[in-house]
Motif scaffolding. Structure first.
Motif, short mmCIF file in Angstrom:
data_model
loop_
_atom_site.label_atom_id
_atom_site.label_comp_id
_atom_site.label_asym_id
_atom_site.label_seq_id
_atom_site.Cartn_x
_atom_site.Cartn_y
_atom_site.Cartn_z
N ASP A 253 -2.21 -29.54 8.67
CA ASP A 253 -0.77 -28.89 8.80
C ASP A 253 -0.27 -28.36 7.46
O ASP A 253 0.26 -26.75 7.40
N PRO A 254 0.37 -29.13 6.78
CA PRO A 254 0.63 -29.09 5.53
C PRO A 254 -0.24 -27.70 4.89
O PRO A 254 0.06 -26.71 3.98
N TYR B 220 -0.15 -24.47 6.85
CA TYR B 220 1.76 -23.59 6.52
C TYR B 220 1.06 -23.06 4.33
O TYR B 220 1.49 -22.45 4.80
N ARG B 221 0.87 -23.99 3.78
CA ARG B 221 0.31 -23.12 2.34
C ARG B 221 -0.06 -22.01 2.51
O ARG B 221 -0.13 -21.02 2.03
N THR C 64 1.37 -18.97 4.07
CA THR C 64 1.97 -18.55 3.26
C THR C 64 1.66 -17.54 2.10
O THR C 64 1.71 -16.16 1.68
N ASP D 152 5.03 -29.98 14.47
CA ASP D 152 4.86 -30.21 13.07
C ASP D 152 5.55 -28.63 12.25
O ASP D 152 5.43 -29.10 10.59
N PHE D 153 4.49 -27.67 12.44
CA PHE D 153 5.44 -26.30 12.15
C PHE D 153 6.39 -25.75 11.63
O PHE D 153 7.01 -25.69 10.59
N LEU E 30 7.81 -27.72 8.93
CA LEU E 30 7.50 -27.16 7.29
C LEU E 30 8.23 -26.62 7.46
O LEU E 30 8.29 -25.44 5.58
N THR F 16 11.83 -26.80 5.37
CA THR F 16 12.45 -27.08 4.65
C THR F 16 11.87 -26.76 3.87
O THR F 16 12.40 -26.48 2.13
N ALA F 17 10.44 -25.07 3.94
CA ALA F 17 10.53 -23.72 2.66
C ALA F 17 11.73 -23.17 2.16
O ALA F 17 12.10 -22.54 2.07
N ALA G 113 8.18 -18.67 2.58
CA ALA G 113 7.54 -19.52 3.91
C ALA G 113 7.11 -18.40 4.62
O ALA G 113 7.03 -17.44 4.87
#
Length: 121
Positions: free
Chosen positions: A40-41, A44-45, A48, A61-62, A65, A68-69, A76
């Motif tokens: 998932d990270p 997400y990266r 982005t 999970d998302f 993320l 946090t961003a 984000a």
């Protein structure tokens, strides 16, 4: 401006193909050698970096993320959250229902400036 989407791995490539056929810029993680099986990270990266909104029902999970961003004031990826109760797996032609809902969301005149965390209804 056109909203570009990436479908989380629990959505089939057929959904992305159907939406692409309707004129939308949508890719499916499962159809990408680079993203299939990505954490998932990592997804997400990638979203982005490529300027895509993630379509997911994996809220637990998302969402962290995203939070946090935004808390760190870093770039984000926005989310289009899909409530699993509204779009249950194994329900008839789920793909067609999701395609219709995402198509309607993308055709909204305010799709681009929608909140960074939005819901598919």
């Amino acid at each position: 401006m056109t909203t570009r989407l990436i479908l989380d791995e629990h959505y089939s490539a057929a959904i992305a193909l159907a939406l692409h056929g309707l004129g939308h810029d949508v890719v499916a993680a499962v159809a990408s050698d680079e993203l299939r099986g990505a954490s998932d990270p990592e997804l997400y990266r990638h979203a982005t970096q490529t300027g895509r909104r993630i379509v997911t029902e994996n809220i637990k999970d998302f969402r962290p993320l995203l939070l946090t961003a935004t808390a760190a004031d870093t770039p984000a990826a926005p989310l289009l959250l899909v409530p699993p109760r509204r779009f249950p797996r194994g329900h008839g032609d789920r793909n067609a229902i999701i395609v219709a809902a995402i198509d309607a969301w993308l055709r909204r005149p305010d799709a681009d400036p929608r909140p960074i965390e939005d819901w598919l209804i």
